[in-house]
Motif scaffolding. Structure first.
Motif, short mmCIF file in Angstrom:
data_model
loop_
_atom_site.label_atom_id
_atom_site.label_comp_id
_atom_site.label_asym_id
_atom_site.label_seq_id
_atom_site.Cartn_x
_atom_site.Cartn_y
_atom_site.Cartn_z
N PRO A 169 3.19 1.49 6.44
CA PRO A 169 2.85 1.15 7.77
C PRO A 169 2.33 2.30 8.34
O PRO A 169 1.55 2.49 9.60
CB PRO A 169 4.12 1.07 8.39
CG PRO A 169 5.19 1.76 7.87
CD PRO A 169 4.60 1.59 6.24
N TRP A 200 2.23 -1.08 -0.18
CA TRP A 200 1.75 -0.87 1.26
C TRP A 200 2.82 -0.10 2.29
O TRP A 200 3.89 0.00 2.06
CB TRP A 200 1.56 -2.32 1.74
CG TRP A 200 1.20 -2.58 3.24
CD1 TRP A 200 -0.07 -2.64 3.61
CD2 TRP A 200 2.13 -2.34 4.36
NE1 TRP A 200 -0.14 -2.62 5.16
CE2 TRP A 200 1.05 -2.50 5.52
CE3 TRP A 200 3.31 -2.31 4.77
CZ2 TRP A 200 1.54 -2.56 6.59
CZ3 TRP A 200 3.78 -2.30 6.01
CH2 TRP A 200 3.01 -2.11 7.08
N TYR A 215 -2.01 0.36 12.27
CA TYR A 215 -1.50 -1.10 12.76
C TYR A 215 -1.19 -1.10 13.93
O TYR A 215 -0.12 -0.41 14.48
CB TYR A 215 -0.59 -1.51 11.52
CG TYR A 215 -1.18 -1.34 10.26
CD1 TYR A 215 -2.27 -2.27 9.76
CD2 TYR A 215 -0.76 -0.58 9.51
CE1 TYR A 215 -2.73 -2.24 8.49
CE2 TYR A 215 -1.23 -0.31 8.04
CZ TYR A 215 -2.22 -1.23 7.54
OH TYR A 215 -2.77 -1.27 6.24
N ALA A 231 0.98 -6.43 16.58
CA ALA A 231 0.65 -7.42 15.77
C ALA A 231 0.89 -7.44 14.65
O ALA A 231 1.15 -8.56 13.77
CB ALA A 231 -0.60 -8.01 16.14
N LYS A 232 0.90 -6.23 13.96
CA LYS A 232 0.93 -5.99 12.39
C LYS A 232 2.18 -5.25 11.84
O LYS A 232 2.85 -5.68 11.10
CB LYS A 232 -0.29 -5.29 11.80
CG LYS A 232 -1.64 -6.01 11.97
CD LYS A 232 -1.86 -7.16 11.00
CE LYS A 232 -3.21 -7.75 11.11
NZ LYS A 232 -3.17 -8.66 10.15
N VAL A 233 2.53 -4.18 12.57
CA VAL A 233 3.79 -3.49 12.54
C VAL A 233 4.47 -3.32 13.64
O VAL A 233 4.14 -3.04 14.74
CB VAL A 233 3.37 -2.15 11.98
CG1 VAL A 233 4.50 -1.16 11.84
CG2 VAL A 233 2.61 -2.09 10.63
#
Length: 124
Positions: A7, A5, A72, A75-77
């Protein structure tokens, strides 16, 4: 690399970016014992820089590259520079013909799009 995964960080104000690929993509991956994954790409980036050459050759120009995740929101990154030596040290190898690279600065900002808040880490 395809199974990790990422970012998806990009230079949002670049004119052109390309990954070095001679003879294969210049990508470095290190996995630390604590699970931290470090991925390092060798890139060529052409940045946008507004120049005032009215005092040339005695002028000073300030250019900025802005990094953010294009996939992202915050909130995600979350993006941030390291607390110690966050960018790089520039020495005699940072000289360009007719130019001197000096006073590298970094910061952290937030930018709001319709889809939420994004972290930005400018380098100037």
């Amino acid at each position: 690399m395809e199974k990790l995964w990422q970012p998806h960080v990009c230079f949002v104000n670049s004119k052109k970016s390309e990954l070095h690929t001679s003879p294969t993509p210049n990508t470095f991956v290190m996995i630390y014992p604590n699970g931290t994954v470090w991925i390092n790409y060798r890139l060529r980036v052409e940045g946008l820089c507004y120049m005032d050459l009215s005092l040339f050759p005695f002028d000073v120009q300030e250019c900025e590259l802005i990094l953010e995740s294009y996939a992202y929101n915050a909130a995600k990154v979350r993006l941030k520079w390291r607390d110690w030596d966050p960018v790089f040290s520039y020495g005699s190898r940072a000289r360009l013909p007719d130019f001197v690279l000096s006073n590298v600065k970094w910061a952290k900002n937030s930018f709001f799009y319709a889809a939420g808040q994004w972290d930005q880490v400018p380098l100037s």
